[in-house]
Enzyme design. Structure first.
Site, mmCIF file in Angstrom:
data_model
loop_
_atom_site.group_PDB
_atom_site.id
_atom_site.type_symbol
_atom_site.label_atom_id
_atom_site.label_comp_id
_atom_site.label_asym_id
_atom_site.label_seq_id
_atom_site.Cartn_x
_atom_site.Cartn_y
_atom_site.Cartn_z
ATOM 1 N N SER A 1 0.831 -1.198 0.000
ATOM 2 C CA SER A 1 0.000 0.000 0.000
ATOM 3 C C SER A 1 0.867 1.250 0.000
ATOM 4 O O SER A 1 2.076 1.179 0.187
ATOM 5 C CB SER A 1 -0.939 -0.011 1.213
ATOM 6 O OG SER A 1 -0.186 -0.099 2.398
ATOM 7 N N CYS A 2 0.221 2.366 -0.211
ATOM 8 C CA CYS A 2 0.888 3.659 -0.291
ATOM 9 C C CYS A 2 1.804 3.845 0.920
ATOM 10 O O CYS A 2 1.393 3.519 2.035
ATOM 11 C CB CYS A 2 -0.175 4.760 -0.331
ATOM 12 S SG CYS A 2 0.506 6.397 -0.587
ATOM 13 N N PRO A 3 3.003 4.312 0.743
ATOM 14 C CA PRO A 3 3.573 4.890 -0.489
ATOM 15 C C PRO A 3 4.434 3.921 -1.283
ATOM 16 O O PRO A 3 5.084 4.332 -2.245
ATOM 17 C CB PRO A 3 4.443 6.018 0.056
ATOM 18 C CG PRO A 3 5.013 5.431 1.324
ATOM 19 C CD PRO A 3 3.879 4.580 1.896
ATOM 20 N N ASP B 1 -3.450 -2.142 -4.774
ATOM 21 C CA ASP B 1 -3.920 -0.973 -4.028
ATOM 22 C C ASP B 1 -4.664 -0.037 -4.975
ATOM 23 O O ASP B 1 -4.062 0.528 -5.889
ATOM 24 C CB ASP B 1 -2.718 -0.264 -3.390
ATOM 25 C CG ASP B 1 -3.109 0.988 -2.615
ATOM 26 O OD1 ASP B 1 -4.314 1.193 -2.371
ATOM 27 O OD2 ASP B 1 -2.207 1.753 -2.258
#
Length: 81
Positions: free
Chosen positions: A17-19, A44
Protein backbone atom coordinates in the site's frame (compact mmCIF):
# COMPACT_ATOMS: atom_id res chain seq x y z
CA UNK A 1 -5.93 -8.14 -20.45
CA UNK A 2 -3.34 -7.24 -23.03
CA UNK A 3 -1.61 -4.03 -23.85
CA UNK A 4 -0.03 -2.56 -26.93
CA UNK A 5 2.85 -1.13 -24.91
CA UNK A 6 6.33 -2.51 -25.48
CA UNK A 7 7.05 -3.33 -21.84
CA UNK A 8 10.72 -3.34 -20.85
CA UNK A 9 10.25 -4.43 -17.24
CA UNK A 10 7.40 -5.44 -14.94
CA UNK A 11 7.25 -4.27 -11.33
CA UNK A 12 5.07 -6.36 -9.01
CA UNK A 13 3.83 -4.32 -6.03
CA UNK A 14 0.79 -6.47 -5.30
CA UNK A 15 -0.15 -6.46 -1.62
CA UNK A 16 1.72 -3.22 -0.94
CA UNK A 17 0.00 0.00 0.00
CA UNK A 18 0.89 3.66 -0.29
CA UNK A 19 3.57 4.89 -0.49
CA UNK A 20 5.43 1.72 -1.54
CA UNK A 21 4.02 1.42 -5.09
CA UNK A 22 5.24 4.98 -5.81
CA UNK A 23 8.60 4.50 -4.08
CA UNK A 24 9.30 1.28 -5.97
CA UNK A 25 8.05 2.72 -9.27
CA UNK A 26 10.44 5.66 -8.94
CA UNK A 27 13.34 3.33 -8.10
CA UNK A 28 12.56 1.10 -11.07
CA UNK A 29 12.20 4.04 -13.48
CA UNK A 30 15.56 5.42 -12.33
CA UNK A 31 17.20 2.15 -13.44
CA UNK A 32 15.65 2.19 -16.92
CA UNK A 33 16.88 3.81 -20.13
CA UNK A 34 15.14 6.57 -22.06
CA UNK A 35 12.21 5.13 -24.01
CA UNK A 36 11.79 2.10 -21.76
CA UNK A 37 8.31 1.22 -20.50
CA UNK A 38 7.69 0.01 -16.96
CA UNK A 39 4.58 -2.05 -16.25
CA UNK A 40 3.50 -1.67 -12.60
CA UNK A 41 1.03 -4.24 -11.24
CA UNK A 42 -0.65 -3.28 -7.95
CA UNK A 43 -3.58 -4.36 -5.79
CA UNK A 44 -3.92 -0.97 -4.03
CA UNK A 45 -6.77 1.00 -5.63
CA UNK A 46 -5.08 4.17 -4.40
CA UNK A 47 -2.25 3.49 -6.82
CA UNK A 48 -4.48 4.77 -9.63
CA UNK A 49 -4.47 8.34 -8.33
CA UNK A 50 -1.05 8.08 -6.68
CA UNK A 51 0.82 7.04 -9.82
CA UNK A 52 -1.16 9.51 -11.93
CA UNK A 53 -0.21 12.35 -9.58
CA UNK A 54 3.41 11.25 -9.39
CA UNK A 55 3.73 11.02 -13.18
CA UNK A 56 2.06 14.42 -13.67
CA UNK A 57 4.51 16.08 -11.27
CA UNK A 58 7.66 14.24 -12.36
CA UNK A 59 9.80 15.35 -15.28
CA UNK A 60 11.08 12.55 -17.49
CA UNK A 61 8.15 10.15 -17.17
CA UNK A 62 4.96 9.74 -19.16
CA UNK A 63 1.98 7.75 -17.86
CA UNK A 64 0.81 5.90 -20.98
CA UNK A 65 -2.14 3.98 -19.59
CA UNK A 66 -3.80 2.68 -16.45
CA UNK A 67 -5.96 -0.44 -16.42
CA UNK A 68 -8.40 -1.24 -13.58
CA UNK A 69 -9.80 -4.76 -13.83
CA UNK A 70 -11.40 -4.63 -10.38
CA UNK A 71 -8.70 -6.61 -8.59
CA UNK A 72 -5.47 -5.54 -10.25
CA UNK A 73 -4.38 -2.04 -11.20
CA UNK A 74 -1.84 -1.98 -14.00
CA UNK A 75 0.10 1.13 -14.90
CA UNK A 76 2.34 1.73 -17.92
CA UNK A 77 4.99 4.38 -17.34
CA UNK A 78 7.48 5.43 -20.00
CA UNK A 79 10.83 6.99 -19.18
CA UNK A 80 11.24 9.97 -21.50
CA UNK A 81 14.68 11.29 -20.56
Amino acid sequence: MSSEHNVTETLDVKGQSCPMPIVKTKQAIDDLEEGDVLEVVATDSGSMSDIQGWADSTDGVDLLEQVDDGELYTHYVKKTV
